[in-house]
Each structure stands twice: as structure tokens, then as C-alpha cells.
Design an enzyme around this catalytic site. Structure first.
Site, PDB file in Angstrom:
ATOM      1  CB  SER A 234      -0.902   0.015   1.230  1.00 35.35           C
ATOM      2  OG  SER A 234      -0.117   0.335   2.364  1.00 35.35           O
ATOM      3  CE  LYS A 235      -0.153   7.010  -3.593  1.00 33.37           C
ATOM      4  NZ  LYS A 235      -1.054   8.066  -3.951  1.00 33.37           N
ATOM      5  NE  ARG A 236      -2.230   4.404   5.236  1.00 36.46           N
ATOM      6  CZ  ARG A 236      -3.010   3.503   5.813  1.00 36.46           C
ATOM      7  NH1 ARG A 236      -2.730   3.059   7.010  1.00 36.46           N
ATOM      8  NH2 ARG A 236      -4.072   3.045   5.176  1.00 36.46           N
TER       9      ARG A 236
ATOM     10  N   GLY B  81       4.989   2.208   1.530  1.00 30.00           N
ATOM     11  CA  GLY B  81       6.131   2.525   0.679  1.00 30.00           C
ATOM     12  C   GLY B  81       5.986   2.089  -0.777  1.00 30.00           C
TER      13      GLY B  81
END
Ligand code: GLU
Length: 446
Positions: A213-215, A217
Site C-alpha cells: 500500500s502507499k503507506r 512505501g
């Protein structure tokens, strides 16, 4: 007759953010499947969530697909199709499959009226090409909302109407949509259509096996592009996330993948995205480029000052090819503290730094530099190459000690200890500049 139907697949992103490799791998699988069946691949922008969808993200999807080389045959945007959905909502209401529901608004902005699907509360089953038979009891889903108003359909309805209208034969999408499938099958049935074939592909996981996920990385396609990765490398790597060819040869062109790919070789387990592996692929593709192609593809990453010095730039290319696993690493190499920082400017150094640590004698360093200078001078201008430079000094260096000769020379040419060997450095600088720098070093020693 169904078997003869032309295969139609789609990529149906919601333009609500920048997508990472997970989404583009979904697009890639749908693209490959369409192409290998001489079918049609459709790009459909699912932008019914007006609050979160933006034109900017839509443009980014279009650009990223283009960059990856995934061409589509048709393009649709759901916000252009309200009239079509309206027709279906009316039809569903008229046939008793949906109804206008009076609601008790709980908070500000809640509707007093929405359109709900009349759930027949039954078991639905489908044969997923990857996951096998999946069965659901839809009772627990209740009468779910299909539109906020006649002009404002929501995800499940538009998704199904479009897949039906566009003649989708196969829905290839991420497995996070499995839980949506029962509702969508109910809608297909209500509009009198046969649901397409589903293939839910496994999620991408980070190295720690958690969902990418974006969070965590995961980075967007745009960022890979900005970092100078070759699209061929990304396509190749993404194709191997969850799928592998029968013979386990990894470096494959998209054409080859289209030939070899089969959905039944797609695994059920999540696939791990490993950026180091992507770098490995990028290196493979960089090493296949001709010098000319390397030059033109790397161009955006070459510092401006070097571009104006084409002779020197050409000399750098061979070395760059060896050093980088993606073009994005190039600018750093040329920064003041980068390995090739000396190309722009000689770093300042103290006379002590010219001395070989095992024989820190000024006289020896000076004598060896002088000899090196003479050897370089004797090389004809038009054959001043790393090889001829090496040949001209090597025997002498072996006699006097390699460190004794090559260390002062390296320092004189670059002023930095982390630098290419002196033969390549001298070649890049050219004869005149190399001799100037050696002369300067000799002055420092005197
Ligand atoms: N618009 C959905 C999404 O972006 C995809 C729906 C689908 O592929 O069926 O997740």
C-alpha cells in the site's frame, strides 16, 4: 455460441489516486489475456465518486498505460454515461428488482431517499478461473444501495451495466473485489444478463508479506518513470508477479509473454513485490540497449552541462552502462560527491592525498606522475582510449608497484578516492585536460 464470442477485457480504475504496481499488474494481465485471444481491451474510468475522482489522476492513468505500452481499443468514462445508467435504474425499478427507499437521515448530508436493490436473498456461486468455485449467501448483504438518486448511480450498478453494455467476457481484477462479486452477479441476473467469467488475481505484498500500500512505501508508476526505470523492465517484472512461464526463463518481452501466458498458471497466493528484483530486470534491459539507445533513453537524466559537451558525454556512456541499474542513478554520479563528480570539476585535495599509503614518498609520487604524463602525452590524440592509456602505463606500473603509480594518477585526475580507474578517468577527461591535471598535481608536490 458463447465459446466463439470475441474476448473482451478491461481495466476499470477509479481515478482517486496514483496507482502502484498492483493496479498496473491487473491492467497488464487483462491486456495480455485480450491480446493473446485477439480480443479487445477496454480502458474504463470509474469516476462515479465525484468527491474523490480527479482529471489529474485520470490523465496519469492514461499516461502510465501509454508509457508501459499497454494500448487499449476503447475508452469510456462513467461520468459521461449517466443517461445509460438512468435507463437501467428505471428498468430495474419497473421490473421490481429495485425500489426507491425512504431513509431516515442519520447525519448531515444523508439522503432522505435512495435506490436500493431488492435482494432475492439466495446463494450465488461462480467459478473463478484462479480461485476455483466460490459460493456466497447474499442474505447478509441486505437490500444494498445501487444509486443515490436516478442521476447518481453508485459503484456496483455502473460496474455491472458497463461490463454488460461493453460485452465483457472476462473480468480480470484484484482479489479485493471478490466480496463485491455476489452483489454484481445479482445485478447481472436482474437485468437479464449472464455474468462474465471472473478471474481474481492475488494481491501484491511487500517484502514483509503485508499488503502493498502507499503507506507501506509502494510507489506509483510515475515515480518509477521519474526514477528512470525502463517500461520494458516493469512490464516484464509485473507479469511475473503471480505468474511464471513453464520454462522459468525470466527475461521476456511483452510479445513473448503474450504467447506464453495462461491464466491457469496464475497462483492463488499473494505475490511479493521486491524492488531489488525490479532493479535486476532493469539492468537486464539496460544492458541490451545499443549505445545510441542508451544515450537517448538516458538523456533526461544526463546533467545539462554534460549534454553541451558531447565528446565527453560520449566517453562517459560506456562507464555509465556498467554502473547504473536504472537511469535515475545517473544524476547522483555526477554530483560533487558522486563517483563521476570529477568530470565537471577537479575536487580540491591536499598534496598528502597524492601519496600512496604504503609508500608515502613525495619523490616517488612525483617521479611516477611524471612518467605517466609522458606516457599519456605520447599517445596520438585520435587513439586516446582507456585501453591505450592502460597499455601505455601498465608495464611501468607493474615495475614500480601498481599503487605507487596508479594511486597518484587517480588522485591527480579526479581529486577523489572513490572514482573510476585512472585509465577510464583520463579517457573521459581527454588528453589535454588529463595532462593539465597531472601538471597541477606535480606543482602541488614540488
Ligand atoms: N473501479 C474499481 C477499482 O478501481 C475496479 C472495479 C473492477 O475492476 O471491477 O477498484
Amino acid at each position: 455460441m458463447d465459446e466463439q464470442k470475441k474476448v473482451v477485457t478491461r481495466f476499470a480504475p477509479s481515478p482517486t489516486g496514483l496507482f502502484h504496481a498492483g493496479s498496473y499488474r491487473t491492467a497488464l494481465f487483462a491486456y495480455i489475456f485480450a491480446r493473446q485471444n485477439n480480443g479487445k481491451f477496454i480502458l474504463r474510468i470509474e469516476d462515479t465518486d465525484k468527491m474523490r475522482s480527479t482529471k489529474e489522476y485520470e490523465d496519469n492513468i492514461i499516461e502510465s498505460l501509454k508509457w508501459l505500452g499497454l494500448s487499449y481499443d476503447e475508452f469510456y468514462r462513467q461520468s459521461d454515461r449517466t443517461e445509460i445508467y438512468k435507463k437501467y435504474i428505471k428498468k430495474l425499478i419497473d421490473s421490481g428488482h429495485a425500489y426507491v427507499s425512504e431513509e431516515t437521515p442519520k447525519e448531515a448530508g444523508d439522503r432522505a431517499e435512495v435506490i436500493r436493490f431488492k435482494n432475492p436473498n439466495k446463494k450465488v456461486a461462480f467459478d473463478d478461473l484462479i480461485r476455483g468455485k466460490i459460493e456466497f449467501d447474499t442474505t447478509e448483504l441486505g437490500d444494498f444501495v445501487i444509486a443515490k438518486s436516478i442521476d447518481e448511480p453508485v459503484f456496483h450498478l455502473v460496474n455491472v451495466v458497463d461490463d454488460y453494455e461493453m460485452g465483457m467476457t472476462h473480468i480480470i481484477r484484484g482479489e479485493d473485489h471478490i466480496s463485491n462479486t455476489p452483489r454484481q452477479i445479482l445485478i447481472f441476473e436482474a437485468i437479464g444478463a449472464k455474468p462474465p467469467i471472473y478471474a481474481h488475481i492475488p494481491l501484491l505484498l511487500g517484502k514483509d508479506r503485508s499488503k502493498l500500500s502507499k503507506r507501506k512505501g509502494a510507489i506509483s508508476m510515475t515515480e518509477y518513470r521519474n526514477r528512470g526505470f525502463l517500461p520494458e523492465a516493469l512490464v516484464n517484472y509485473m507479469a511475473l508477479l503471480g505468474w511464471h512461464p513453464a520454462d522459468d526463463i525470466e527475461v521476456l518481452s511483452l510479445e513473448q509473454i503474450i504467447k506464453d501466458f495462461t491464466l491457469d498458471r496464475v497462483q492463488k497466493a499473494g505475490a511479493i513485490f521486491d524492488e531489488e528484483k525490479l532493479q535486476w530486470f532493469d539492468r537486464q534491459y539496460i544492458s541490451k540497449l545499443s549505445d545510441n539507445d542508451f544515450h537517448s533513453k538516458a538523456s533526461a537524466f544526463i546533467p545539462e552541462w554534460l549534454k553541451t559537451d558531447s565528446v565527453r558525454l560520449n566517453r562517459c556512456i560506456v562507464l555509465l552502462r556498467e554502473k547504473v541499474s536504472s537511469f535515475g542513478e545517473i544524476p547522483k554520479l555526477f554530483e560533487a560527491d558522486g563517483e563521476l563528480g570529477f568530470v565537471k570539476e577537479l575536487k580540491s585535495y591536499t598534496p598528502d592525498m597524492l601519496l600512496w599509503k604504503k609508500n608515502p614518498s613525495k619523490e616517488a609520487a612525483a617521479a611516477n606522475l611524471k612518467q605517466a604524463s609522458e606516457s599519456l602525452e605520447a599517445i596520438p590524440d585520435d587513439s586516446f582510449t582507456a585501453e591505450s592509456i592502460k597499455n601505455s602505463i601498465w608495464k611501468y606500473a607493474e615495475e614500480k608497484g601498481k599503487g605507487d603509480v596508479l594511486w597518484p594518477l587517480r588522485m591527480a585526475l579526479t581529486g577523489q578516492d572513490k572514482s573510476p580507474d585512472p585509465f577510464n578517468s583520463a579517457f573521459i577527461l581527454g588528453k589535454v585536460e588529463s595532462l593539465t591535471r597531472i601538471k597541477y598535481a606535480l606543482e602541488k608536490l614540488s
